[in-house]
Design a protein around this motif. Structure first.
Motif, PDB file in Angstrom:
ATOM      1  N   ALA A  37       0.841  -1.196   0.000  1.00  0.00           N
ATOM      2  CA  ALA A  37       0.000   0.000   0.000  1.00  0.00           C
ATOM      3  C   ALA A  37       0.874   1.243   0.000  1.00  0.00           C
ATOM      4  CB  ALA A  37      -0.916   0.012   1.230  1.00  0.00           C
ATOM      5  N   GLY A  38       0.285   2.330  -0.502  1.00  0.00           N
ATOM      6  CA  GLY A  38       0.926   3.638  -0.462  1.00  0.00           C
ATOM      7  C   GLY A  38      -0.146   4.692  -0.292  1.00  0.00           C
ATOM      8  N   GLY A  39       0.265   5.946  -0.196  1.00  0.00           N
ATOM      9  CA  GLY A  39      -0.709   7.016  -0.042  1.00  0.00           C
ATOM     10  C   GLY A  39      -0.666   7.625   1.343  1.00  0.00           C
ATOM     11  N   PRO A  40      -1.407   8.722   1.537  1.00  0.00           N
ATOM     12  CA  PRO A  40      -1.337   9.454   2.812  1.00  0.00           C
ATOM     13  C   PRO A  40      -1.812   8.650   4.017  1.00  0.00           C
ATOM     14  CG  PRO A  40      -3.073  10.324   1.382  1.00  0.00           C
ATOM     15  CD  PRO A  40      -2.255   9.408   0.546  1.00  0.00           C
ATOM     16  N   GLU A  41      -2.699   7.685   3.827  1.00  0.00           N
ATOM     17  CA  GLU A  41      -3.220   6.937   4.962  1.00  0.00           C
ATOM     18  C   GLU A  41      -2.177   6.006   5.562  1.00  0.00           C
ATOM     19  OE1 GLU A  41      -5.881   5.735   7.883  1.00  0.00           O
ATOM     20  OE2 GLU A  41      -5.749   7.514   6.618  1.00  0.00           O
ATOM     21  N   VAL A  42      -1.094   5.726   4.842  1.00  0.00           N
ATOM     22  CA  VAL A  42      -0.052   4.833   5.364  1.00  0.00           C
ATOM     23  C   VAL A  42       1.266   5.600   5.522  1.00  0.00           C
ATOM     24  CG1 VAL A  42      -1.137   2.768   4.451  1.00  0.00           C
ATOM     25  CG2 VAL A  42       0.518   3.980   3.031  1.00  0.00           C
ATOM     26  N   CYS A  43       1.181   6.905   5.796  1.00  0.00           N
ATOM     27  CA  CYS A  43       2.406   7.702   5.915  1.00  0.00           C
ATOM     28  C   CYS A  43       3.257   7.262   7.103  1.00  0.00           C
ATOM     29  CB  CYS A  43       2.074   9.186   5.989  1.00  0.00           C
ATOM     30  SG  CYS A  43       1.134   9.653   7.456  1.00  0.00           S
ATOM     31  N   GLU A  44       2.633   6.675   8.118  1.00  0.00           N
ATOM     32  CA  GLU A  44       3.392   6.095   9.229  1.00  0.00           C
ATOM     33  C   GLU A  44       3.534   4.593   8.952  1.00  0.00           C
ATOM     34  OE1 GLU A  44       0.991   7.404  12.521  1.00  0.00           O
ATOM     35  OE2 GLU A  44       2.234   9.195  12.787  1.00  0.00           O
ATOM     36  N   ALA A  45       4.527   4.255   8.151  1.00  0.00           N
ATOM     37  CA  ALA A  45       4.616   2.929   7.548  1.00  0.00           C
ATOM     38  C   ALA A  45       4.744   1.812   8.578  1.00  0.00           C
ATOM     39  CB  ALA A  45       5.799   2.889   6.581  1.00  0.00           C
ATOM     40  N   ARG A  46       5.636   1.978   9.543  1.00  0.00           N
ATOM     41  CA  ARG A  46       5.865   0.906  10.516  1.00  0.00           C
ATOM     42  C   ARG A  46       4.600   0.636  11.326  1.00  0.00           C
ATOM     43  NH1 ARG A  46      10.462  -1.353  12.275  1.00  0.00           N
ATOM     44  NH2 ARG A  46      11.649   0.194  11.093  1.00  0.00           N
ATOM     45  N   GLU A  47       3.933   1.702  11.764  1.00  0.00           N
ATOM     46  CA  GLU A  47       2.692   1.536  12.535  1.00  0.00           C
ATOM     47  C   GLU A  47       1.626   0.834  11.693  1.00  0.00           C
ATOM     48  OE1 GLU A  47       4.544   4.129  12.319  1.00  0.00           O
ATOM     49  OE2 GLU A  47       4.893   5.033  14.284  1.00  0.00           O
ATOM     50  N   THR A  48       1.561   1.160  10.398  1.00  0.00           N
ATOM     51  CA  THR A  48       0.597   0.513   9.509  1.00  0.00           C
ATOM     52  C   THR A  48       0.887  -0.973   9.390  1.00  0.00           C
ATOM     53  OG1 THR A  48       0.306   2.548   8.222  1.00  0.00           O
ATOM     54  CG2 THR A  48      -0.342   0.488   7.169  1.00  0.00           C
ATOM     55  N   MET A  49       2.143  -1.327   9.229  1.00  0.00           N
ATOM     56  CA  MET A  49       2.521  -2.751   9.107  1.00  0.00           C
ATOM     57  C   MET A  49       2.202  -3.511  10.386  1.00  0.00           C
ATOM     58  SD  MET A  49       3.980  -3.349   6.058  1.00  0.00           S
ATOM     59  CE  MET A  49       5.165  -4.668   6.264  1.00  0.00           C
ATOM     60  N   GLU A  50       2.430  -2.871  11.528  1.00  0.00           N
ATOM     61  CA  GLU A  50       2.126  -3.538  12.796  1.00  0.00           C
ATOM     62  C   GLU A  50       0.633  -3.764  12.963  1.00  0.00           C
ATOM     63  OE1 GLU A  50       3.885  -0.867  15.560  1.00  0.00           O
ATOM     64  OE2 GLU A  50       5.922  -1.701  15.346  1.00  0.00           O
ATOM     65  N   ALA A  51      -0.163  -2.794  12.519  1.00  0.00           N
ATOM     66  CA  ALA A  51      -1.615  -2.891  12.689  1.00  0.00           C
ATOM     67  C   ALA A  51      -2.257  -3.830  11.683  1.00  0.00           C
ATOM     68  CB  ALA A  51      -2.239  -1.500  12.573  1.00  0.00           C
ATOM     69  N   HIS A  52      -1.585  -4.095  10.567  1.00  0.00           N
ATOM     70  CA  HIS A  52      -2.194  -4.886   9.493  1.00  0.00           C
ATOM     71  C   HIS A  52      -1.233  -5.977   9.034  1.00  0.00           C
ATOM     72  CE1 HIS A  52      -5.534  -2.089   9.305  1.00  0.00           C
ATOM     73  NE2 HIS A  52      -4.658  -1.119   9.348  1.00  0.00           N
ATOM     74  N   PRO A  53      -1.232  -7.113   9.732  1.00  0.00           N
ATOM     75  CA  PRO A  53      -0.303  -8.199   9.379  1.00  0.00           C
ATOM     76  C   PRO A  53      -0.548  -8.779   7.994  1.00  0.00           C
ATOM     77  CG  PRO A  53      -1.919  -8.915  11.032  1.00  0.00           C
ATOM     78  CD  PRO A  53      -2.055  -7.440  10.909  1.00  0.00           C
ATOM     79  N   GLU A  54      -1.708  -8.483   7.382  1.00  0.00           N
ATOM     80  CA  GLU A  54      -1.975  -8.971   6.040  1.00  0.00           C
ATOM     81  C   GLU A  54      -1.147  -8.254   4.985  1.00  0.00           C
ATOM     82  OE1 GLU A  54      -5.114  -5.848   7.114  1.00  0.00           O
ATOM     83  OE2 GLU A  54      -4.128  -7.569   8.075  1.00  0.00           O
ATOM     84  N   LEU A  55      -0.588  -7.083   5.338  1.00  0.00           N
ATOM     85  CA  LEU A  55       0.230  -6.327   4.393  1.00  0.00           C
ATOM     86  C   LEU A  55       1.654  -6.878   4.344  1.00  0.00           C
ATOM     87  CD1 LEU A  55      -0.470  -2.491   4.814  1.00  0.00           C
ATOM     88  CD2 LEU A  55      -0.900  -3.902   2.806  1.00  0.00           C
ATOM     89  N   ASP A  56       2.190  -6.952   3.122  1.00  0.00           N
ATOM     90  CA  ASP A  56       3.589  -7.361   2.960  1.00  0.00           C
ATOM     91  C   ASP A  56       4.523  -6.174   2.851  1.00  0.00           C
ATOM     92  OD1 ASP A  56       3.196 -10.298   2.736  1.00  0.00           O
ATOM     93  OD2 ASP A  56       2.030  -9.728   0.972  1.00  0.00           O
ATOM     94  N   GLY A  57       3.984  -5.004   2.493  1.00  0.00           N
ATOM     95  CA  GLY A  57       4.854  -3.851   2.352  1.00  0.00           C
ATOM     96  C   GLY A  57       4.089  -2.550   2.281  1.00  0.00           C
ATOM     97  N   VAL A  58       4.780  -1.468   2.597  1.00  0.00           N
ATOM     98  CA  VAL A  58       4.258  -0.106   2.457  1.00  0.00           C
ATOM     99  C   VAL A  58       5.304   0.716   1.721  1.00  0.00           C
ATOM    100  CG1 VAL A  58       3.728   2.030   3.683  1.00  0.00           C
ATOM    101  CG2 VAL A  58       2.755  -0.127   4.481  1.00  0.00           C
ATOM    102  N   LEU A  59       4.865   1.426   0.685  1.00  0.00           N
ATOM    103  CA  LEU A  59       5.751   2.330  -0.055  1.00  0.00           C
ATOM    104  C   LEU A  59       5.525   3.753   0.433  1.00  0.00           C
ATOM    105  CD1 LEU A  59       5.791   1.325  -3.844  1.00  0.00           C
ATOM    106  CD2 LEU A  59       7.705   1.302  -2.233  1.00  0.00           C
TER     107      LEU A  59
END
Length: 537
Positions: free
Chosen positions: A88-110
């Motif tokens: 995922a990318g975009g303003p909603e995932v600007c805090e990448a590490r926190e997003t990855m921790e909250a959503h284990p289904e994600l493999d990556g954040v750009l």
């Protein structure tokens, strides 16, 4: 390697700019495709269409309006396509590490500007190293690791999302940009920490915008945060768009978000020449209280905005939209009512009453606890209470917002509202309407235009209001929206006179009034004097 980039817009009419720019920047040999839909489609339909053909990687453009749906899709996709790389990318995932921790289904954040990073991610997924992808936060050996963001892309190589034409998007709202970043540091916004502004030259901006018009664009909305940050550049672009419209005969609508205080004599001179409807302007007021403005890092006082906005509106060439934000730190019901009256007094075509959102990565989100601001923990992170505005006071302002949209922002009751406002301040009027609508249960169900008109008549029943509302609706060609209380029989003798004197066109009609509604519409007093008005479709 099959890569699908997913854009889920808030409405069908919208289009996604970010993914189109990333695709336009890909080398020709790199494979990726765009899937674009909207959030109102059934979940199962979206899931099947996103998963169709079993792509190797799926990337999402993530915003507050689509994030919950995207996380639900990712959870299902991780089960349906366990081998797919979900990012995922975009303003909603600007805090990448926190997003990855909250959503284990994600493999990556750009993170950062994705034009260069996407090509490198595709190459890495095809056999390269994910550790080499700039801005990629990923999982590695049970840990979450992140790479530094990519360097900002030089303006000379910014991709043009619309260079390939607009096939299939006729009539849609098209977004584009001529600059990135913002010169200001408003505490509620993510753009404030962007590190200045980078911009296309005026000549290149005009070339891109006019090519969109030549390809059939009708509404072009620029996402530049403060379009006229450079006064001379803005005037040159506006001049170029006006000249193109005059020479080509094309007249799309270009929508700009501007800093009203930056308008100077050169700007007003250019804009006075613009064909009516060529430009739309949106200007943020947010509050007229100097203390509130200082608290959120807006250094420009309201009076500096007001003078420029009133002058811009007086040109009569462009639709003007101004914004207020409810729930800012330091705002109370009393100061907000004053801000509402001040903003309404500008005379803009639309006054948007928004509510503070505590966006991830913003300064207000960081300081919310210290400021005593409570907000929804999930998107859109809207304010729930502040020390100056309690929860139920904000709920009431939500009702005021709906009343404002029904009767002012709709543009259907211009003269009726002007008459009502001769005896009431703007906030007082819309607060009265909001309380009445809530008491009658009007907000509990959908209301058509006839029902809305009837509700207003029941609250302020007066012959002057009845005639002005009738005039407003007939001017807009909306006779079908006249409520039963305003319906009238065709005046036979008047109709005959109309045919004799005016050679009426199909659909033309006339209405006899007890008050001189036309004189009132031209700025005069509403006097009791029989008047006949002819309406032409």
């Amino acid at each position: 390697m099959k890569v699908r980039l997913v854009a889920l817009n808030a409405h069908y009419m919208h289009t996604n700019l970010a993914l189109r720019q990333m695709l336009a920047a890909l080398p020709e040999h790199e494979g990726a495709e765009l899937f674009e839909a909207h959030i109102n489609l059934p979940f199962r339909e979206l899931l099947e269409r996103v998963a169709e053909g079993a792509p190797d990687a799926i990337g999402f453009s993530t915003y507050i309006w689509n994030a919950p749906l995207i996380w639900r899709l990712c959870r299902a996709l991780k089960l349906a396509l366990p081998g797919a790389f979900l990012f995922a990318g975009g303003p909603e995932v600007c805090e990448a590490r926190e997003t990855m921790e909250a959503h284990p289904e994600l493999d990556g954040v750009l993170s950062g500007e994705g034009e260069a990073a996407l090509a490198q991610l595709i190459a890495a997924l095809s056999g390269g190293l994910l550790a080499d992808v700039p801005g990629l936060c990923r999982r590695s050996g049970g840990a979450i690791v992140g790479n530094p963001p990519p360097q900002p892309l030089p303006t000379g190589v910014w991709p043009d999302a619309w260079a390939g034409g607009l096939a299939g998007l006729e009539g849609r709202i098209l977004y584009t940009e001529t600059s990135r970043g913002c010169p200001y540091r408003c505490a509620y916004c993510l753009s404030g920490g962007s590190g200045g502004v980078r911009a296309l030259s005026a000549r290149e901006a005009v070339r891109r915008l006019t090519r969109m018009a030549e390809n059939g664009a009708r509404l072009i909305k620029l996402v530049d945060r403060t379009f006229n940050f450079d006064r001379a550049r803005a005037a040159e672009i506006w001049r170029g768009l006006i000249e193109h419209s005059e020479k080509s005969g094309l007249k799309p609508t270009y929508h700009f978000e501007i800093g009203a205080h930056l308008l100077d004599e050169a700007a007003f001179e250019v804009l006075a020449r613009a064909p009516e409807g060529l430009f739309q302007f949106e200007a943020g007021i947010q509050s007229s209280d100097d203390g509130v403005l200082r608290a959120v890092g807006r250094a420009v006082p309201f009076e500096a905005l007001r003078l420029k906005l009133v002058r811009l509106k007086a040109l009569g060439r462009a639709h003007l939209h101004v914004d207020l934000i409810a729930g800012l730190p330091g705002e109370t019901t009393q100061t907000f009512a004053r801000s509402f009256d001040d903003a309404f007094g500008v005379g803009a075509d639309m006054l948007q009453l928004g509510f503070l959102k505590l966006l991830p990565g913003s300064a207000l989100r960081r300081d919310a606890e210290a400021l005593g601001i409570r907000y929804e923990p999930d998107p859109p992170y809207e304010v729930l209470s502040t020390p100056g505005l309690g929860f139920f006071e904000l709920c009431f302002l939500k009702d005021v917002e709906r009343a404002l949209d029904w009767y002012h922002n709709s543009g259907r009751y211009v003269h009726a509202l002007r008459w009502l406002l001769t005896a009431r301040a703007p906030f007082e009027l819309f607060a009265q309407i909001a309380r009445s609508l809530r008491a009658r249960g009007a907000f509990d169900r959908a209301q058509g235009e006839q029902a809305r008109a009837t509700l207003l008549l029941e609250l302020y029943d007066a012959p002057e209001l009845r005639e002005l509302m009738t005039h407003d609706l007939l001017l807009a060609g909306r006779r079908r929206d006249l409520p039963a209380a305003l319906c009238y029989e065709e005046d036979g003798p008047l109709r005959a006179l109309l045919r004799e004197r005016f050679r009426p066109v199909r659909g033309q009609s006339a209405r006899r009034y007890a008050f001189d509604v036309e004189a009132f519409a031209m700025g005069g007093a509403l006097e009791r004097r029989e008047t006949v008005v002819v309406y032409t479709p």
